[in-house]
Design a protein around this motif. Structure first.
Motif, PDB file in Angstrom:
ATOM      1  N   ILE A  42       0.855  -1.186   0.000  1.00  0.00           N
ATOM      2  CA  ILE A  42       0.000   0.000   0.000  1.00  0.00           C
ATOM      3  C   ILE A  42       0.891   1.236   0.000  1.00  0.00           C
ATOM      4  CG2 ILE A  42      -1.859   1.225   1.172  1.00  0.00           C
ATOM      5  CD1 ILE A  42      -2.585  -1.451   2.528  1.00  0.00           C
ATOM      6  N   VAL A  43       0.678   2.124  -0.962  1.00  0.00           N
ATOM      7  CA  VAL A  43       1.535   3.292  -1.173  1.00  0.00           C
ATOM      8  C   VAL A  43       0.910   4.521  -0.527  1.00  0.00           C
ATOM      9  CG1 VAL A  43       2.675   4.736  -2.902  1.00  0.00           C
ATOM     10  CG2 VAL A  43       2.274   2.299  -3.384  1.00  0.00           C
ATOM     11  N   PHE A  44       1.714   5.212   0.300  1.00  0.00           N
ATOM     12  CA  PHE A  44       1.316   6.487   0.893  1.00  0.00           C
ATOM     13  C   PHE A  44       2.213   7.583   0.298  1.00  0.00           C
ATOM     14  CE2 PHE A  44       0.541   3.812   4.950  1.00  0.00           C
ATOM     15  CZ  PHE A  44      -0.684   3.373   4.467  1.00  0.00           C
ATOM     16  N   PRO A  45       1.720   8.367  -0.638  1.00  0.00           N
ATOM     17  CA  PRO A  45       2.540   9.436  -1.216  1.00  0.00           C
ATOM     18  C   PRO A  45       2.875  10.508  -0.178  1.00  0.00           C
ATOM     19  CG  PRO A  45       0.566   9.006  -2.531  1.00  0.00           C
ATOM     20  CD  PRO A  45       0.383   8.305  -1.226  1.00  0.00           C
ATOM     21  N   GLY A  46       3.933  11.261  -0.445  1.00  0.00           N
ATOM     22  CA  GLY A  46       4.299  12.374   0.424  1.00  0.00           C
ATOM     23  C   GLY A  46       3.571  13.650   0.039  1.00  0.00           C
ATOM     24  N   GLY A  47       4.031  14.758   0.644  1.00  0.00           N
ATOM     25  CA  GLY A  47       3.425  16.050   0.363  1.00  0.00           C
ATOM     26  C   GLY A  47       3.218  16.912   1.598  1.00  0.00           C
ATOM     27  N   GLY A  48       3.883  16.557   2.696  1.00  0.00           N
ATOM     28  CA  GLY A  48       3.814  17.388   3.900  1.00  0.00           C
ATOM     29  C   GLY A  48       2.454  17.412   4.568  1.00  0.00           C
ATOM     30  N   TYR A  49       1.585  16.467   4.263  1.00  0.00           N
ATOM     31  CA  TYR A  49       0.187  16.471   4.693  1.00  0.00           C
ATOM     32  C   TYR A  49      -0.542  17.700   4.155  1.00  0.00           C
ATOM     33  CZ  TYR A  49       1.106  12.615   7.989  1.00  0.00           C
ATOM     34  OH  TYR A  49       1.441  11.414   8.565  1.00  0.00           O
ATOM     35  N   ASN A  50       0.018  18.306   3.078  1.00  0.00           N
ATOM     36  CA  ASN A  50      -0.658  19.390   2.358  1.00  0.00           C
ATOM     37  C   ASN A  50      -1.310  18.887   1.078  1.00  0.00           C
ATOM     38  OD1 ASN A  50      -0.090  21.753   4.001  1.00  0.00           O
ATOM     39  ND2 ASN A  50       2.049  21.493   3.398  1.00  0.00           N
ATOM     40  N   ILE A 159      10.233  11.390  10.589  1.00  0.00           N
ATOM     41  CA  ILE A 159      10.061  10.484  11.733  1.00  0.00           C
ATOM     42  C   ILE A 159       9.875  11.251  13.033  1.00  0.00           C
ATOM     43  CG2 ILE A 159      11.216   8.745  13.173  1.00  0.00           C
ATOM     44  CD1 ILE A 159      10.157   7.660  10.503  1.00  0.00           C
ATOM     45  N   THR A 160      10.706  12.225  13.273  1.00  0.00           N
ATOM     46  CA  THR A 160      10.722  12.910  14.552  1.00  0.00           C
ATOM     47  C   THR A 160      10.134  14.314  14.442  1.00  0.00           C
ATOM     48  OG1 THR A 160      12.171  13.593  16.372  1.00  0.00           O
ATOM     49  CG2 THR A 160      13.079  13.736  14.146  1.00  0.00           C
ATOM     50  N   LYS A 161       9.658  14.854  15.552  1.00  0.00           N
ATOM     51  CA  LYS A 161       9.011  16.170  15.513  1.00  0.00           C
ATOM     52  C   LYS A 161       9.970  17.271  15.077  1.00  0.00           C
ATOM     53  CE  LYS A 161       9.542  17.098  20.500  1.00  0.00           C
ATOM     54  NZ  LYS A 161       8.812  17.346  21.755  1.00  0.00           N
ATOM     55  N   GLU A 162      11.268  17.046  15.252  1.00  0.00           N
ATOM     56  CA  GLU A 162      12.243  18.021  14.773  1.00  0.00           C
ATOM     57  C   GLU A 162      12.633  17.766  13.318  1.00  0.00           C
ATOM     58  OE1 GLU A 162      12.914  16.096  17.523  1.00  0.00           O
ATOM     59  OE2 GLU A 162      12.459  17.550  19.115  1.00  0.00           O
ATOM     60  N   GLY A 163      12.111  16.670  12.738  1.00  0.00           N
ATOM     61  CA  GLY A 163      12.578  16.234  11.426  1.00  0.00           C
ATOM     62  C   GLY A 163      12.083  17.067  10.271  1.00  0.00           C
ATOM     63  N   HIS A 164      10.854  17.537  10.350  1.00  0.00           N
ATOM     64  CA  HIS A 164      10.289  18.442   9.347  1.00  0.00           C
ATOM     65  C   HIS A 164       9.072  19.082   9.986  1.00  0.00           C
ATOM     66  CE1 HIS A 164       8.185  19.608   5.487  1.00  0.00           C
ATOM     67  NE2 HIS A 164       9.396  20.120   5.340  1.00  0.00           N
ATOM     68  N   LEU A 165       9.251  20.284  10.489  1.00  0.00           N
ATOM     69  CA  LEU A 165       8.264  20.898  11.368  1.00  0.00           C
ATOM     70  C   LEU A 165       6.911  21.067  10.688  1.00  0.00           C
ATOM     71  CD1 LEU A 165       8.026  21.872  14.241  1.00  0.00           C
ATOM     72  CD2 LEU A 165       8.665  24.167  13.474  1.00  0.00           C
ATOM     73  N   VAL A 206      14.277  16.889   4.483  1.00  0.00           N
ATOM     74  CA  VAL A 206      14.088  15.946   5.587  1.00  0.00           C
ATOM     75  C   VAL A 206      15.433  15.273   5.831  1.00  0.00           C
ATOM     76  CG1 VAL A 206      12.902  13.865   6.376  1.00  0.00           C
ATOM     77  CG2 VAL A 206      11.658  15.589   5.045  1.00  0.00           C
ATOM     78  N   ASP A 207      16.090  15.703   6.872  1.00  0.00           N
ATOM     79  CA  ASP A 207      17.457  15.242   7.138  1.00  0.00           C
ATOM     80  C   ASP A 207      17.505  13.734   7.362  1.00  0.00           C
ATOM     81  OD1 ASP A 207      19.934  14.791   9.087  1.00  0.00           O
ATOM     82  OD2 ASP A 207      20.243  16.684   8.031  1.00  0.00           O
ATOM     83  N   VAL A 208      18.603  13.121   6.928  1.00  0.00           N
ATOM     84  CA  VAL A 208      18.783  11.678   7.082  1.00  0.00           C
ATOM     85  C   VAL A 208      18.728  11.257   8.546  1.00  0.00           C
ATOM     86  CG1 VAL A 208      21.311  11.772   7.222  1.00  0.00           C
ATOM     87  CG2 VAL A 208      20.194   9.724   6.282  1.00  0.00           C
ATOM     88  N   TYR A 232      24.158  11.013  -2.801  1.00  0.00           N
ATOM     89  CA  TYR A 232      23.651  12.170  -3.534  1.00  0.00           C
ATOM     90  C   TYR A 232      22.163  12.020  -3.818  1.00  0.00           C
ATOM     91  CZ  TYR A 232      28.644  12.719  -4.276  1.00  0.00           C
ATOM     92  OH  TYR A 232      29.992  12.835  -4.076  1.00  0.00           O
ATOM     93  N   GLY A 233      21.515  13.143  -4.050  1.00  0.00           N
ATOM     94  CA  GLY A 233      20.102  13.146  -4.406  1.00  0.00           C
ATOM     95  C   GLY A 233      19.302  14.083  -3.535  1.00  0.00           C
ATOM     96  N   GLN A 234      18.453  14.867  -4.173  1.00  0.00           N
ATOM     97  CA  GLN A 234      17.614  15.817  -3.458  1.00  0.00           C
ATOM     98  C   GLN A 234      16.440  15.093  -2.819  1.00  0.00           C
ATOM     99  OE1 GLN A 234      16.545  18.144  -6.964  1.00  0.00           O
ATOM    100  NE2 GLN A 234      14.448  17.331  -6.872  1.00  0.00           N
ATOM    101  N   HIS A 235      15.669  15.839  -2.042  1.00  0.00           N
ATOM    102  CA  HIS A 235      14.468  15.290  -1.420  1.00  0.00           C
ATOM    103  C   HIS A 235      13.412  15.010  -2.483  1.00  0.00           C
ATOM    104  CE1 HIS A 235      11.694  14.539   1.858  1.00  0.00           C
ATOM    105  NE2 HIS A 235      10.803  15.305   1.265  1.00  0.00           N
ATOM    106  N   GLY A 236      12.625  13.958  -2.266  1.00  0.00           N
ATOM    107  CA  GLY A 236      11.493  13.676  -3.134  1.00  0.00           C
ATOM    108  C   GLY A 236      11.837  12.940  -4.407  1.00  0.00           C
ATOM    109  N   LEU A 237      12.787  12.034  -4.360  1.00  0.00           N
ATOM    110  CA  LEU A 237      13.262  11.366  -5.580  1.00  0.00           C
ATOM    111  C   LEU A 237      12.263  10.359  -6.144  1.00  0.00           C
ATOM    112  CD1 LEU A 237      17.021  10.787  -4.704  1.00  0.00           C
ATOM    113  CD2 LEU A 237      16.101  12.297  -6.476  1.00  0.00           C
TER     114      LEU A 237
END
Length: 274
Positions: A42-50, A159-165, A206-208, A232-237
């Protein structure tokens, strides 16, 4: 192929919002595949919950489908329609729906995995952490056996609350208690499923460290995991090739091309361990 879209709210009436599960499942045929039961993802796409990223939805589903894995894409609740625990309930409803319809979709009900990217990775990790949450199960009229997640695949996850506010603020409504609840690395138990990670060390969105913190928590509970951190590689690959980067330069594609290998490795992980 069985390709249809189901409004899960029509099945699980206590869901707060409409949410849609699209199926990409190879059918069975008398000539060569009668009685086959496939592993499911089951695939959950990203998008910041936006929003739910289209780049991390169908292209991912089709890639895994090509290796005889039944795939499903969940379009879950995003801003401004998030109210705890909407997305989490929807994710677990999707798992239960796939399991309860395993015969229709030719799925092995004991081999259902989730894959999520960025905020979708947060949702996949949250579902893997809380699939046995009694409050949610009681509300939806489900059991832990129906919502159990057998494998978790995470691509550059929050993952963490500091990971991507922004992601954590959106899903928690800035409620401090919920922000803590959704710092997943703090709530891992022995029930968390086997997990596969991929991330890049130069991800500046989103830091490693997000993946590393969850890996450390899994190690503490002796939960097996496989991790791949690409240099290497930007976010959202997403699948990291021209499939999702039609207008990218040759130089860009060459730089991120090694990261496409995560798909092969994740398929092997699912086929071998889940």
């Amino acid at each position: 192929m069985i390709n249809e879209t189901i409004n899960l709210k029509s099945v699980y009436k206590n869901l707060y919002n409409d949410c849609y599960l699209t199926t990409y499942c190879q059918d069975n045929y008398k000539e060569y595949s009668l009685g086959v039961k496939r592993k499911a993802l089951i695939v959950f796409p990203g998008g910041g919950y936006n929003f739910c990223s289209e780049r991390e939805a169908e292209p991912v589903a089709l890639r895994f489908l090509g290796y005889d894995i039944a795939t499903f894409v969940l379009k879950y609740s995003v801003n401004p329609n998030i109210k705890y625990p909407n997305p989490l309930e929807e994710a677990l409803a999707a798992v239960a729906y796939v399991r309860n319809n395993s015969q229709k979709y030719h799925v092995d009900e004991n081999s259902i995995s989730v894959v999520g990217f960025s905020a979708g990775g947060h949702l996949a990790a949250s579902a893997s952490c809380y699939y046995h949450d009694k409050e949610i199960l009681n509300k939806l009229g489900l059991t832990e056996e129906e919502t159990k997640i057998n494998g978790c695949i995470l691509g550059y996850p929050v993952i963490t609350k500091e990971g991507h506010l922004e992601t954590i603020n959106n899903v928690s409504g800035k409620n401090p208690e919920l922000m803590e609840k959704f710092s997943i690395e703090k709530h891992v138990t022995e029930k968390f499923p086997m997990t596969f990670f991929f991330h890049t060390s130069e991800d500046d969105v989103v830091d490693v460290e997000n993946s590393l913190k969850l890996a450390s928590a899994l190690h503490k509970f002796k939960i097996p995991f496989e991790m791949h951190i690409y240099p290497y590689g930007q976010h959202g690959l997403s699948v990291s090739d021209k499939t999702v980067y039609y207008n990218a330069s040759k130089e860009f594609l060459e730089r991120v091309e090694p990261n496409t290998d995560w798909v092969r490795l994740a398929i092997n992980f699912i086929k071998k361990y889940i």
